[in-house]
Structure formats: structure tokens, C-alpha cells
Design a protein around this motif. Structure first.
Motif, PDB file in Angstrom:
ATOM      1  N   SER A 248      -8.292   5.050  14.641  1.00  0.00           N
ATOM      2  CA  SER A 248      -9.254   3.978  14.425  1.00  0.00           C
ATOM      3  C   SER A 248     -10.121   3.802  15.665  1.00  0.00           C
ATOM      4  O   SER A 248      -9.665   4.016  16.786  1.00  0.00           O
ATOM      5  N   GLY A 249     -11.364   3.375  15.430  1.00  0.00           N
ATOM      6  CA  GLY A 249     -12.259   3.156  16.546  1.00  0.00           C
ATOM      7  C   GLY A 249     -12.325   1.713  16.997  1.00  0.00           C
ATOM      8  O   GLY A 249     -12.687   1.427  18.125  1.00  0.00           O
ATOM      9  N   GLU A 250     -11.944   0.777  16.122  1.00  0.00           N
ATOM     10  CA  GLU A 250     -12.086  -0.636  16.485  1.00  0.00           C
ATOM     11  C   GLU A 250     -11.110  -1.510  15.698  1.00  0.00           C
ATOM     12  O   GLU A 250     -10.129  -1.999  16.223  1.00  0.00           O
ATOM     13  N   TRP A 251     -11.378  -1.694  14.393  1.00  0.00           N
ATOM     14  CA  TRP A 251     -10.528  -2.532  13.551  1.00  0.00           C
ATOM     15  C   TRP A 251      -9.383  -1.702  12.976  1.00  0.00           C
ATOM     16  O   TRP A 251      -9.569  -0.578  12.521  1.00  0.00           O
ATOM     17  N   ILE A 252      -8.182  -2.293  12.966  1.00  0.00           N
ATOM     18  CA  ILE A 252      -7.007  -1.638  12.402  1.00  0.00           C
ATOM     19  C   ILE A 252      -6.405  -2.584  11.372  1.00  0.00           C
ATOM     20  O   ILE A 252      -6.210  -3.785  11.653  1.00  0.00           O
TER      21      ILE A 252
ATOM     22  N   ILE B 264      -6.397  -6.387  12.981  1.00  0.00           N
ATOM     23  CA  ILE B 264      -6.562  -6.726  14.390  1.00  0.00           C
ATOM     24  C   ILE B 264      -7.685  -5.875  14.953  1.00  0.00           C
ATOM     25  O   ILE B 264      -8.002  -4.804  14.438  1.00  0.00           O
ATOM     26  N   GLN B 265      -8.300  -6.364  16.016  1.00  0.00           N
ATOM     27  CA  GLN B 265      -9.384  -5.640  16.677  1.00  0.00           C
ATOM     28  C   GLN B 265      -8.954  -5.254  18.080  1.00  0.00           C
ATOM     29  O   GLN B 265      -8.443  -6.082  18.835  1.00  0.00           O
ATOM     30  N   LEU B 266      -9.151  -3.964  18.426  1.00  0.00           N
ATOM     31  CA  LEU B 266      -8.784  -3.464  19.748  1.00  0.00           C
ATOM     32  C   LEU B 266      -9.969  -2.792  20.422  1.00  0.00           C
ATOM     33  O   LEU B 266      -9.814  -1.817  21.161  1.00  0.00           O
ATOM     34  N   SER B 267     -11.154  -3.300  20.182  1.00  0.00           N
ATOM     35  CA  SER B 267     -12.354  -2.661  20.732  1.00  0.00           C
ATOM     36  C   SER B 267     -12.404  -2.726  22.251  1.00  0.00           C
ATOM     37  O   SER B 267     -13.105  -1.940  22.890  1.00  0.00           O
ATOM     38  N   ASP B 268     -11.648  -3.653  22.863  1.00  0.00           N
ATOM     39  CA  ASP B 268     -11.663  -3.776  24.317  1.00  0.00           C
ATOM     40  C   ASP B 268     -10.650  -2.873  25.001  1.00  0.00           C
ATOM     41  O   ASP B 268     -10.541  -2.880  26.228  1.00  0.00           O
ATOM     42  N   GLN B 269      -9.909  -2.063  24.228  1.00  0.00           N
ATOM     43  CA  GLN B 269      -8.881  -1.201  24.800  1.00  0.00           C
ATOM     44  C   GLN B 269      -9.327   0.255  24.800  1.00  0.00           C
ATOM     45  O   GLN B 269     -10.051   0.691  23.907  1.00  0.00           O
ATOM     46  N   PRO B 270      -8.890   1.024  25.799  1.00  0.00           N
ATOM     47  CA  PRO B 270      -9.270   2.445  25.850  1.00  0.00           C
ATOM     48  C   PRO B 270      -8.556   3.250  24.770  1.00  0.00           C
ATOM     49  O   PRO B 270      -7.534   2.822  24.221  1.00  0.00           O
ATOM     50  N   ALA B 271      -9.090   4.420  24.473  1.00  0.00           N
ATOM     51  CA  ALA B 271      -8.453   5.321  23.521  1.00  0.00           C
ATOM     52  C   ALA B 271      -7.065   5.690  24.017  1.00  0.00           C
ATOM     53  O   ALA B 271      -6.884   6.062  25.175  1.00  0.00           O
TER      54      ALA B 271
END
Length: 858
Positions: A788-792, A828-835
Motif C-alpha cells: 500500500s502507498g498510503e491507506w490500508i 488507517i493512514q500511514l502516509s507519514d511513514q517510510p516504505a
């Protein structure tokens, strides 16, 4: 339900491990069956509580690439499943279930043939959809499979003696009597109960006309594939468990083992012997898989001792040796049959034409692996240390490259549960070094609270502050220590350990400092100033050489503190000293020589004379007693107890005399000896032999002695003996650790290292019972999209109600905690976390209900 495979031969482990002392604390490999053994007995134990994050992948068997090189299939014989990796992305594409103890794999273009050792069957799965298409009955204990070059036939060999030939177009079978398949190699490790196995080889002629099997006593045997009849025996060929076909299909290479082993070459078209080359002056060990063979079959790489590796040159009638650093565990060859891949601590690519080492890597020990049949890629693994697969690339043979590591099963498991500590009236933690995780659970309800990644495996022990708020965990492989917040369940600090290979931590009285014992190089104690997330490394000081006796998976040189909090007492096992440490100045102030390998310590009290420290002398069958621990401390000479003392504990005698003294558990004579500090001698002995061996005694001031016993006979069960004399039996194998609830022990705990769980023993006025703690999430969530790139998004329609989700980084840091109103579906959104790969835990106020991993890409 998970199964564990145990080889009866390995049940020598308890006493044999007692003879292995290791100064740096490194786990030791033990190998069996350098010559083939017949009729090795296996048994399976049904586990009551699988641990960690489902789906697990425990006890690796032999993996294989599909013929197009797109997938890797890895059997996990301990968890009865097969992990399917995408060979390009390294992601797990699926898991194949339904085979009882999958022992091996062979593939055609369309099918995977899997011997199911525990059920006397072989399962055939379609590679298109990974679905079961046929189940073939076999003799008991099917262990090895082979598929013909054209993919039309399969052969399943069994340990019990008969083979089954299968037509892969009709799934009809033909029985072949006296088709031998033996266990060729068996290895286990001193630090846990995992083991690995390898079976003898057999193969199909390139035109399908015959089967060749090299392990017979009378020579290599040739069987007709039409009738199953034995049609020829090549008597000149000695027992040769490993067979390989040359790249062009013209030649069989049969590798004998033992001293001055013969390497034989057989014409594949006529099944006749061409020639043989003896490796005079060298020993050939059995390995995982066979030798490396070139395209024409005239050059072969074979493991030898000494000198590591031999290049057998049939085209020149001789052999030459190749130094690579150590004798390899596993060999394979490149897709074009030009290069050999050689697996050990030194992972090498060797040109089979010139014998030159083209490239080499170190740092990731390799016990076994498999090479892609289509390109210069391979996987290697060392599952006794880490149940994960390493991916390598040698597209440029002069530049062997490590690419990635992925676990089989789940990234977050609770494997080889090694130690347990009670935190408070409800919670306890367990350390799982094979998977590098900490489990925190409610022992009253047996619910999992958190499963915390440690960011490194070989994390064996944790030390707790007296308030139960913080855990100090050494990471041997990282040379550091992590501080875990036991209220938020995350790693909040990483500090240096003060030396090499930190293995144990001890919180000093008063909770201001922790000591970290480093067993590598020059042994040191690192001094950590404790302040929660602000904890810091302060200094270190040199100590005597400590280490470990691998009795029952590890007895470490012990450190204890005097009741007044002024001094520490350390067993410096490898220099035969007991050392006194001033806890204010952090320095050694006294060194007391005592022969016999001082190892375990217990703090006691001599009536009217003050503190006494009991010391086991592991190699002498004695104990010593330190009196007046401090600058003026003295130590007695060795005092006889029983054979092979493995544990010591202070308490009052339970023979009615109530004398103060030391309970000494002795593995050599299956007894507990009570050493009275009044009489200064053994005053009575409790015998448990011949059926049971005492591992440990833990004393409670309020309740008395709890004794942990292992079973000598596999038909009997181990048990915990309560102070009342009641015996609570259980299945599994434990380390010599009992942790008691204090001050009044209504609860005792032991880690079950073989079944990846914790056993909790309850005892009160109502009665006694034993329960196992399941360290896994019980529910499977659908997680999408992945990666995923952002939303999971998470979905599990069978659930409802409120809860929470925690997201962990691989380093054990919590990056997100989110309250959930509806557990059936949320995002949940993890857009602020690195790959990276992250771990999730979903829970309610009753504990963790689901765990797993997710991949974030950018």
C-alpha cells in the motif's frame, strides 16, 4: 493445530549438552549420521498452543524452485504447511495446508509432489492455484520425492523401505519393494529444540526407463520404471546417498561418504559404471543435497575435511582442493552448470572449470538452500538460528550479492520461547530468540497483550525494574541493549551494551543501574544508567571470562546481589573464579579462585554468620560456599554433592528439620541433594531416577520448594512438583527456569521451548492446574491493498464492537495507535511513514485478537 517433529536420537541432548561449554555464548551445532543410519525412529507431538502470528513456518525441510524459476516452495514440517514465495518480489504468494509433516518437495511443470511423513501419504498439488489434486498412499514415513525430467513420473521413497512410483498423468501408482531411503544428515542446535534433516537421493533416467538409487549395501541399484523390478546392481559403487545428473543428462555422479570416499561416474544412457576417483586422505561428510556437477559431468565439487572443498576432475583423473574457509553444509550449481554455489559461514561461488573462487560473502551462515534452474539466483537459510530465507544474486559471478531476507510464515512469531518473567499480579513476559520477539500476556486469563519485535533475533533474556515498568533486553547480534516500556509495549531506547555479544542483563537493587554481561572478546560488564526512555550507557569494566554450559539449552554464568545491595557476586566460569563486584564503584574488588567451572549461584544465610553464596562447580560434581561476600570474602574448597549439578537454590529443608541450606539439582544422578548450612554437608537426597531428571528447584519463603523435572523416557511426561508433593504433568520441553509469583506463589511459570509457549501452574486452596498460554493472535484479517502507498484497509466480518490497532516498525517502535469503533472493518493512514514492512496488532480490553504484517511502499 501444529506438530513438532522429534528425532529420538537427539534425546541425548540434556546430558550431552552438559559437556559443551562455550565462552562466547554462541549456540553450537551438533551433527549426526556422518554414515547412514537405518531405522531412525521419529515421533510427532501434538501441540496444545501454537505461538506467534499465524500463519507460522517452523522446522524447515528441503525447498525447491519451480521449473520456470518463478516460485519457491518451502515445506515447514513443524507447522504442516508449505510457504510459496514469489521468486522475483520475495513476497509470500500463498500457503499450502493439509500435509502432515511435509518432508521434501519435487516439481514438474504442473505439479508439486510432497511426501507427508506423518500420514503415510504423498500429496500432489497443482502449481496453478496451489490446490490439492491427488493423495497417494505410501508405506509409512515417506521422506523423499523425485520427478522425472519430462514431468510424467514421480517417485516417493520411504524410511520404512518401500517406494511408490506415480504416473502424474493418471495419478495411478506402482509399489516398489525394498526401495531404500535413509536419513543421511541430522543436525540440531544447543540453544533450542529445532532440528534439520536430509534424506538420501534417487533419480530418474533422462528417458524415464529406469530409477537409480545409490544407498544399497550391495551397490547402486537400477529399477525398471515399467514394472518396478530391480534389473541391475552396480556392485562396484559403495553406498552413495547423494546423486546428481550432469547438466547435459549424460552422466550420473554418485557421492560416497566417509574416509577416502569414492566419487563414481555412471553413464546415464546405459546405466553402467564409467570410472571412480577416491578422495584419498580426506573425509567426505553428508550434506544437505548433493554435490555440484558441471554440464558434462566431468567436474564435481565435493565437501571434504580437512581443506574444505575438492574439485574432482574426471576429465583429468584426479582431484584438487579449494580452500574456502570451512567445510560446506550445502552445494548447488548455477543454471548453466558452470558455477558451484557453496553454502557455509563462507558463502562462495566457485568456477567448476578453473576451481577458482569467483566471489564470497560472510556474515550470514548458510546451512541449506536451493538454486534457481533458470538464472543465477538462489536462496539460503540457517533455520536453527533464524527461520527466514536469505535471497542472493550472482548474475555477475564475480560479485555475489545479498538481496533480502524474508521469514517463512509470518514476520512476527514467538519461536523457541526461552525465558519468562512475571511483571506484576496479572502480566508476564516471554522472550522468543529464534524470531526475535517479546510476548507480554495476562497469565490469569492466558490472553496475549502484546507481541513486540526486538529488531534482532538471539534476544534470550530480559531484566525488569522492580516496579514492572521497564524491561532491559540485550541484543547479542547488535552489541546493544534495548529498553522496553511495559505500559505502552514498545522499544523506547537503544543503548550500547559496553562490549561484544551482550547476553544477559541484571537490574541492580534500587533500579538506578543495570549491568549487561558481554561474553565476546574481552568479557566486560556494561553499566547502564536507568531512566526509562532516557536511559543511557555510562561505562564498562573488565570481568573474568564468563560463558555458557549448553546443558538443557543453556546455563549461563550467573550474577547475584547481596541482600544489603552493596555487592555483586559473579561466576567467572572459564577462569575458575568467583568475583566480587562493588556496586557503587562498578569494579571488581575480590577474586576467589575455585576449580571445577563455577556456574550457577544462590544467595543464602548461615544462621548467626550472615550471607553465604552457594556456587555450583559444574564439571566437578561439587559446590563451593562464599562467606562474607565483599572485600574480605572467602570461599570453601569444593564440597561433594551429586553428579553434574545444574541448578542451586536456597531455602529451608523440606524433610521436617527446616535447616537452612541449598537445594542442588544434579542431572548425572537424577537427584536433588540438600546441602545444610548448619551441618555444612549433604543431609538428605531426593531421588527421581531412573525415569525423571531434576532440572531446577525454586524456593519460596512462604510456600517451599517447587521442582521442575524432565522425563528420561519419551513415554513419560515431565512435571512440576509442588511443595505439597503434588505433580503437575505437561507436554513439551523446558529450560531449567521456574518463575514464581511473589510474595505468595499462587502461580509458577516455565517456558516450553519446544512448543513456543509458556506453561502456567496455578496452585491454591481450591486445587492445582496447569494451563498453556497461546502467544498468537487467533483471528485472520483481510488486509488490502498490499503493498500500500498510503491507506490500508482491514476487514474481518465475523467481528464487531470496539477495540484498537497498534502499528510497530521492525525495530519495535510504535508508529501508530488508533482506537477502532467497528472491528469488522476499518482503515488507517500511514502516509507519514517510510516504505517498510510493519507489524500490526488488533486488540480489545481482553487482549490481542489478531496480529500480522503489512507492506508500505512509496
Amino acid at each position: 493445530m501444529k506438530r513438532s517433529l522429534t528425532i529420538i536420537f537427539s534425546l541425548l541432548c540434556f546430558y550431552a549438552f552438559g559437556q559443551i561449554n562455550q565462552a562466547d555464548g554462541d549456540p553450537v551445532y551438533l551433527n549426526g549420521f556422518n554414515t547412514l543410519q537405518e531405522a531412525v525412529d521419529f515421533r510427532t507431538d501434538v501441540l496444545e498452543a501454537p505461538a506467534g502470528d499465524a500463519v507460522e513456518g517452523d522446522f524447515f525441510a528441503q525447498p525447491v524452485y519451480t521449473r520456470d524459476g518463478s516460485l519457491i516452495l518451502l515445506p515447514n514440517r513443524g507447522t504442516n504447511n508449505i510457504t510459496v514465495f514469489n521468486a522475483l518480489s520475495f513476497e509470500i504468494e500463498g500457503t499450502i495446508e493439509g500435509c502432515d509433516t511435509p518432508m521434501d518437495l519435487a516439481v514438474s511443470d504442473d505439479y508439486a509432489v510432497v511426501p507427508c511423513f506423518g500420514s503415510a501419504t504423498a500429496n500432489i498439488y497443482s502449481l496453478d492455484g496451489l490446490s490439492l489434486v491427488a493423495t497417494i498412499e505410501t508405506d509409512p514415513e515417506p521422506a523423499k520425492a523425485a520427478v522425472s525430467p519430462d514431468g510424467s513420473l514421480a517417485m516417493i521413497g520411504t524410511q520404512s523401505g518401500g517406494g511408490t512410483l506415480v504416473d502424474l498423468t493418471t495419478f495411478e501408482s506402482t509399489y516398489i519393494a525394498d526401495f531404500q531411503c535413509f536419513l543421511g544428515k541430522f543436525s540440531f542446535i544447543t540453544s533450542n529444540t529445532r532440528n534439520t534433516v536430509s534424506w538420501s537421493d534417487f533419480g530418474f533416467a533422462p528417458d524415464n526407463s529406469y530409477l537409480i538409487n545409490g544407498v544399497g549395501d550391495a551397490g547402486a541399484k537400477i529399477y525398471d520404471t515399467e514394472t518396478g523390478d530391480l534389473i541391475n546392481t552396480i556392485a562396484e559403487v559403495p553406498a552413495s546417498p547423494h546423486i546428481r545428473l550432469s547438466g547435459d543428462g549424460s552422466t550420473w555422479i554418485l557421492m560416497g561418504i566417509g574416509t577416502d570416499a569414492q566419487i563414481s561416474r555412471i553413464d546415464a544412457a546405459t546405466a553402467t559404471l564409467i570410472d571412480q576417483i577416491p578422495l584419498t586422505g580426506y573425509s567426505v561428510w553428508s550434506i544437505y543435497g548433493g554435490p555440484s556437477v558441471n554440464m558434462a559431468g566431468d567436474r564435481v565439487l565435493v565437501p571434504i575435511y580437512p581443506d574444505n572443498l575438492a574439485l574432482v576432475r574426471f576429465d583429468e583423473g584426479d582431484f584438487t582442493t579449494i580452500p574456502i574457509g570451512t567445510t560446506p553444509n550445502w552445494l548447488g550449481q548455477s543454471a548453466d552448470y558452470q558455477y558451484g554455489v557453496v553454502g557455509s559461514y563462507y558463502l562462495s561461488v566457485v568456477d567448476m572449470e578453473s576451481g577458482a573462487v569467483s566471489s564470497q560473502l560472510t556474515g550470514r551462515p548458510i546451512q541449506n538452500g536451493t538454486v534457481s534452474p533458470t538464472e543465477n539466483k538462489f536462496i539460503g537459510f540457517d533455520p536453527l538460528r533464524l527461520e527466514s530465507v536469505h535471497f542472493f544474486d550472482f548474475a555477475n559471478p564475480d560479485a555475489l550479492e545479498y538481496v533480502d531476507t524474508r521469514p517463512s510464515g509470518s514476520p512476527l512469531e514467538a519461536d523457541a520461547t526461552y525465558s519468562v518473567k512475571i511483571i506484576d499480579d496479572n502480566r508476564a513476559l516471554a522472550m522468543n530468540p529464534l524470531s526475535g520477539s517479546m510476548s507480554v500476556f495476562d497469565y490469569q486469563t492466558q490472553e496475549l497483550i502484546a507481541l513486540i519485535p526486538m529488531g534482532s533475533h538471539e534476544t534470550y533474556e530480559a531484566a525488569l525494574t522492580s516496579d514492572g515498568n521497564w524491561a532491559v533486553v540485550p541484543r547479542r547480534l547488535e552489541n546493544d541493549v534495548v529498553i522496553v516500556d511495559l505500559n505502552t509495549y514498545e522499544i523506547v531506547a537503544e543503548v550500547p551494551g559496553g562490549g561484544e555479544k551482550p547476553d544477559q542483563a541484571f537490574v541492580l537493587p534500587g533500579d538506578q543501574y543495570a549491568y549487561v554481561m558481554n561474553a565476546g572478546g574481552t568479557d566486560r560488564i556494561g553499566v547502564i544508567a536507568l531512566d526509562g526512555a532516557n536511559s543511557s550507557y555510562e561505562s564498562n569494566f573488565v570481568i573474568g571470562n564468563t560463558g555458557i554450559s549448553w546443558t538443557n539449552y543453556g546455563l549461563r554464568s550467573e550474577l547475584v546481589f547481596t541482600p544489603d545491595g552493596q555487592y555483586g557476586v559473579l561466576a567467572a566460569s572459564f577462569v575458575d573464579e568467583v568475583q566480587i563486584i562493588d556496586l557503587e564503584t562498578h569494579s571488581i574488588i575480590n577474586e576467589l579462585p575455585i576449580e571445577g567451572f563455577p556456574l550457577q549461584l544462590a544467595v543464602g544465610e548461615i544462621p548467626g554468620l550472615g550471607t553465604a553464596i552457594g556456587v555450583t562447580l559444574r564439571n566437578a560434581g561439587q559446590i563451593a560456599v562464599v562467606t562474607d561476600p565483599g572485600p574480605a570474602a572467602s570461599i570453601t574448597e569444593g564440597l561433594d554433592v551429586g553428579d553434574s549439578p545444574v541448578d542451586i537454590s536456597y531455602g529451608l529443608a523440606d524433610d521436617g528439620s527446616e535447616q537452612p541450606g541449598f537445594y542442588v539439582s544434579c542431572a548425572g544422578d537424577n537427584s536433588v541433594h540438600f546441602f545444610s548450612l548448619d551441618a555444612f554437608e549433604v543431609t538428605y537426597t531426593k531421588e527421581y531416577g531412573p525415569d525423571h531428571t531434576p532440572l531446577s528447584v525454586e524456593n519460596s519463603e512462604y510456600a517451599g520448594a517447587f521442582t521442575l523435572l524432565s522425563a528420561v523416557n519419551s513415554d513419560l511426561l515431565p512435571y512440576l512438583e509442588l511443595p505439597s508433593g503434588e505433580a503437575l504433568e505437561f507436554t513439551g520441553r523446558t529450560r531449567p527456569i521456574i518463575h514464581l509469583q511473589e510474595p505468595v506463589p499462587g502461580v509458577a511459570m516455565v517456558p516450553d521451548i519446544s512448543n513456543d509457549r509458556v506453561l502456567v501452574f496455578f496452585t491454591d486452596i481450591v486445587g492445582s492446574q496447569v494451563k498453556s498460554v497461546d502467544l498468537s493472535g487467533k483471528v485472520h484479517y483481510e488486509v488490502f491493498p498490499q503493498p500500500s502507498g498510503e491507506w490500508i484497509h482491514f476487514r474481518q466480518e465475523a467481528l464487531s464492537g470496539a477495540g484498537y490497532v497498534r502499528i510497530y516498525s521492525p525495530q519495535g517502535r510504535i508508529v501508530r495507535v488508533q482506537e477502532i469503533g467497528d472491528l469488522s472493518q476499518f482503515s488507517i493512514q500511514l502516509s507519514d511513514q517510510p516504505a517498510n514492512t510493519y507489524f500490526y496488532q488488533i486488540g480489545t480490553d481482553q487482549g490481542i485478537i489478531a496480529t500480522g504484517s503489512l507492506l508500505l511502499s512509496k
